[in-house]
Scaffold this motif. Structure first.
Motif, PDB file in Angstrom:
ATOM      1  N   ASP A  28       0.799  -1.216   0.000  1.00 30.74           N
ATOM      2  CA  ASP A  28       0.000   0.000   0.000  1.00 30.74           C
ATOM      3  C   ASP A  28       0.838   1.277   0.000  1.00 30.74           C
ATOM      4  O   ASP A  28       0.319   2.356  -0.244  1.00 30.74           O
ATOM      5  CB  ASP A  28      -0.919   0.011   1.228  1.00 30.74           C
ATOM      6  CG  ASP A  28      -1.944  -1.108   1.155  1.00 30.74           C
ATOM      7  OD1 ASP A  28      -2.232  -1.558   0.036  1.00 30.74           O
ATOM      8  OD2 ASP A  28      -2.425  -1.528   2.220  1.00 30.74           O
ATOM      9  N   SER A  32       1.552   6.284  -6.695  1.00 30.37           N
ATOM     10  CA  SER A  32       0.507   6.021  -7.672  1.00 30.37           C
ATOM     11  C   SER A  32       1.068   5.596  -9.020  1.00 30.37           C
ATOM     12  O   SER A  32       0.361   5.017  -9.828  1.00 30.37           O
ATOM     13  CB  SER A  32      -0.368   7.264  -7.848  1.00 30.37           C
ATOM     14  OG  SER A  32       0.412   8.363  -8.290  1.00 30.37           O
ATOM     15  N   GLY A  60      -0.991   2.241  -9.975  1.00 32.33           N
ATOM     16  CA  GLY A  60      -1.944   1.518  -9.162  1.00 32.33           C
ATOM     17  C   GLY A  60      -1.307   0.659  -8.095  1.00 32.33           C
ATOM     18  O   GLY A  60      -0.100   0.386  -8.113  1.00 32.33           O
ATOM     19  N   PRO A  61      -2.114   0.182  -7.137  1.00 32.15           N
ATOM     20  CA  PRO A  61      -1.605  -0.626  -6.022  1.00 32.15           C
ATOM     21  C   PRO A  61      -1.020  -1.940  -6.500  1.00 32.15           C
ATOM     22  O   PRO A  61      -1.531  -2.573  -7.430  1.00 32.15           O
ATOM     23  CB  PRO A  61      -2.864  -0.861  -5.165  1.00 32.15           C
ATOM     24  CG  PRO A  61      -3.850   0.175  -5.602  1.00 32.15           C
ATOM     25  CD  PRO A  61      -3.560   0.446  -7.035  1.00 32.15           C
ATOM     26  N   ALA A  64      -3.452  -4.896  -6.534  1.00 29.71           N
ATOM     27  CA  ALA A  64      -4.651  -4.812  -7.367  1.00 29.71           C
ATOM     28  C   ALA A  64      -4.510  -5.716  -8.592  1.00 29.71           C
ATOM     29  O   ALA A  64      -3.401  -6.069  -8.997  1.00 29.71           O
ATOM     30  CB  ALA A  64      -4.876  -3.367  -7.805  1.00 29.71           C
ATOM     31  N   ASP A 102      -9.413   2.231 -13.666  1.00 23.47           N
ATOM     32  CA  ASP A 102      -9.126   3.246 -12.655  1.00 23.47           C
ATOM     33  C   ASP A 102      -7.869   2.826 -11.896  1.00 23.47           C
ATOM     34  O   ASP A 102      -7.850   1.775 -11.247  1.00 23.47           O
ATOM     35  CB  ASP A 102     -10.316   3.357 -11.704  1.00 23.47           C
ATOM     36  CG  ASP A 102     -10.166   4.485 -10.690  1.00 23.47           C
ATOM     37  OD1 ASP A 102      -9.028   4.935 -10.458  1.00 23.47           O
ATOM     38  OD2 ASP A 102     -11.192   4.893 -10.117  1.00 23.47           O
ATOM     39  N   ALA A 104      -6.778   3.588  -9.195  1.00 27.75           N
ATOM     40  CA  ALA A 104      -6.979   3.426  -7.751  1.00 27.75           C
ATOM     41  C   ALA A 104      -7.322   1.986  -7.394  1.00 27.75           C
ATOM     42  O   ALA A 104      -7.119   1.556  -6.254  1.00 27.75           O
ATOM     43  CB  ALA A 104      -8.085   4.361  -7.271  1.00 27.75           C
ATOM     44  N   ARG A 105      -7.833   1.229  -8.380  1.00 28.43           N
ATOM     45  CA  ARG A 105      -8.215  -0.152  -8.081  1.00 28.43           C
ATOM     46  C   ARG A 105      -7.705  -1.154  -9.114  1.00 28.43           C
ATOM     47  O   ARG A 105      -8.031  -2.340  -9.056  1.00 28.43           O
ATOM     48  CB  ARG A 105      -9.748  -0.247  -7.995  1.00 28.43           C
ATOM     49  CG  ARG A 105     -10.469   0.175  -9.244  1.00 28.43           C
ATOM     50  CD  ARG A 105     -11.958   0.265  -9.001  1.00 28.43           C
ATOM     51  NE  ARG A 105     -12.660   0.693 -10.198  1.00 28.43           N
ATOM     52  CZ  ARG A 105     -13.840   1.283 -10.187  1.00 28.43           C
ATOM     53  NH1 ARG A 105     -14.448   1.536  -9.039  1.00 28.43           N
ATOM     54  NH2 ARG A 105     -14.434   1.633 -11.311  1.00 28.43           N
ATOM     55  N   THR A 106      -6.920  -0.673 -10.058  1.00 29.08           N
ATOM     56  CA  THR A 106      -6.330  -1.536 -11.078  1.00 29.08           C
ATOM     57  C   THR A 106      -4.851  -1.232 -11.199  1.00 29.08           C
ATOM     58  O   THR A 106      -4.447  -0.068 -11.161  1.00 29.08           O
ATOM     59  CB  THR A 106      -7.002  -1.307 -12.446  1.00 29.08           C
ATOM     60  OG1 THR A 106      -8.402  -1.540 -12.338  1.00 29.08           O
ATOM     61  CG2 THR A 106      -6.419  -2.238 -13.502  1.00 29.08           C
ATOM     62  N   ARG A 107      -4.049  -2.258 -11.331  1.00 34.24           N
ATOM     63  CA  ARG A 107      -2.614  -2.075 -11.562  1.00 34.24           C
ATOM     64  C   ARG A 107      -2.390  -2.045 -13.072  1.00 34.24           C
ATOM     65  O   ARG A 107      -2.413  -3.078 -13.737  1.00 34.24           O
ATOM     66  CB  ARG A 107      -1.812  -3.198 -10.903  1.00 34.24           C
ATOM     67  CG  ARG A 107      -0.322  -2.902 -10.835  1.00 34.24           C
ATOM     68  CD  ARG A 107       0.423  -4.030 -10.153  1.00 34.24           C
ATOM     69  NE  ARG A 107       1.809  -3.664  -9.890  1.00 34.24           N
ATOM     70  CZ  ARG A 107       2.771  -4.517  -9.585  1.00 34.24           C
ATOM     71  NH1 ARG A 107       2.492  -5.810  -9.464  1.00 34.24           N
ATOM     72  NH2 ARG A 107       4.001  -4.104  -9.367  1.00 34.24           N
ATOM     73  N   ARG A 343     -15.678  -6.151 -15.690  1.00 36.84           N
ATOM     74  CA  ARG A 343     -16.521  -6.181 -14.501  1.00 36.84           C
ATOM     75  C   ARG A 343     -17.694  -7.134 -14.641  1.00 36.84           C
ATOM     76  O   ARG A 343     -18.373  -7.452 -13.661  1.00 36.84           O
ATOM     77  CB  ARG A 343     -17.060  -4.770 -14.190  1.00 36.84           C
ATOM     78  CG  ARG A 343     -15.983  -3.735 -13.893  1.00 36.84           C
ATOM     79  CD  ARG A 343     -16.626  -2.376 -13.656  1.00 36.84           C
ATOM     80  NE  ARG A 343     -15.632  -1.322 -13.495  1.00 36.84           N
ATOM     81  CZ  ARG A 343     -15.936  -0.026 -13.451  1.00 36.84           C
ATOM     82  NH1 ARG A 343     -17.214   0.369 -13.568  1.00 36.84           N
ATOM     83  NH2 ARG A 343     -14.990   0.880 -13.311  1.00 36.84           N
TER      84      ARG A 343
END
Length: 349
Positions: A28, A32, A60-61, A64, A102, A104-107, A343
């Motif tokens: 974490d 970014s 991204g994380p 993720a 995104d 924020a939720r995808t690497r 998704r």
């Protein structure tokens, strides 16, 4: 296939963990976005084994789901702007907050194509790009991609990756790219490369490359778009007739020359024409996105690709005046397709 003297050189300071003695992004605390490069030893299909350097960027994380994103031969590792690297990316509208991709939720993983720096003057195959990606994923410790999203040349590379490394991939989205180049499109590119050659003969490399890019712009877009944008009378300038589209074409040529080595253009253009994939050999589910009126990848080629996938493919067809460039212009509609695929929400463009 193995890595030789693999060295990761991240350009962001917010990294932890190590690989080959240098930092890797993890957990974490990662920034970014992280950039770096690796040294690889790549057995190439037409050029023997070469020692090369791959430049990459990851957003991204680290924990993720990972998605590899690849565009046309002009695309590069910087897909979209971030807090760390704020300059404009080639797909800012598709990789952004609130989008399917995104960060924020995808690497999001991307790289500069093999040969993009202009240092490799040898035939480059899409198989070489696919194998280079596999080596990059090894270095980044990414075992399996949630998806490969490829546009134009990137779709061709994605198909090769799905053939050569199916265990590394869950699904492929191939937009405006097929299992082989259409002969009409190959003829366009052959003439573009001749324009470059004529420029080189006159010691005017930049002029030749600019002309090639201007020819390309005509193949990327449609007559309908040009009819709407440039439907005005020509002017006489310095005794010569100048049509309304020439300013646009001049700007496109100048911008391309400023960022593209001639050798890179020639070899990656050739790479499109070398591309061949047996659809039956593709080992993952594929969503093929085609555009009516695409002059480089006709709808019939996309249909043939899906039929050849033997039940592993689905076809989505868009209508747009932007032709081959639809994936760069119709970003809302492309994002809806990505949402439906990644998704599973059943969205339709």
């Amino acid at each position: 296939m193995s890595l030789v003297n693999t060295v990761l050189q991240p350009e962001s300071r917010d990294t932890v963990e190590t690989f080959a003695g240098t930092p890797l992004p993890s957990g974490d605390t990662v920034a970014s976005a992280v950039r770096g490069e690796i040294a690889i030893c790549l057995p190439m299909r037409h050029a023997g084994t070469r020692e090369l350097r791959l430049r990459y960027e990851v957003q991204g994380p680290a924990d993720a789901p990972a998605v590899f994103v690849a565009g046309g031969i002009s695309a590069h590792r910087h897909v979209s702007a971030s807090e760390v690297f704020a300059e404009r990316g080639w797909a800012d509208a598709l990789v952004a907050a609130g989008r399917t991709l995104d960060p924020a939720r995808t690497r999001v993983v991307a790289f500069d194509y093999v040969g993009a720096d202009g240092r490799l003057d040898a035939p480059i195959d899409t198989t070489d790009q696919a194998d280079a990606i596999a080596l990059l994923l090894d270095a980044l410790r990414i075992g399996k991609l949630q998806a490969f999203v490829g546009y134009s040349y990137g779709a061709m590379v994605g198909l090769q990756f799905a053939v050569r490394h199916p265990a590394r991939l869950r699904r492929l989205v191939a937009v405006s790219g097929a299992h082989r180049p259409h002969p009409y499109a190959s003829a366009w590119r052959a003439l573009q490369r001749r324009a470059v050659a004529l420029g080189q003969l006159q010691c005017a490399d930049a002029a030749g490359l600019a002309l090639a890019r201007q020819f390309a712009m005509l193949s990327y877009r449609t007559p309908e778009e040009f009819g709407e944008r440039f439907d005005s009378a020509p002017e006489i300038v310095n005794g010569r007739v100048r049509c309304a589209a020439e300013d646009y074409l001049d700007a496109a040529g100048a911008q391309y020359v400023a960022r593209t080595p001639v050798t890179a253009y020639l070899r990656l253009s050739e790479s499109i024409d070398l591309h061949r994939v047996d659809p039956a050999a593709v080992g993952v589910p594929v969503t093929v996105v085609a555009v009516e009126g695409d002059r480089l990848v006709p709808l019939s080629d996309s249909v043939n690709l899906v039929e050849g996938l033997q039940g592993r493919g689905q076809l989505r067809v868009l209508r747009s005046p932007y032709g081959h460039d639809t994936f760069l212009k119709e970003t809302d509609r492309i994002d809806l397709i990505l949402a439906a695929v990644l998704r599973g929400n059943g969205a339709h463009p």
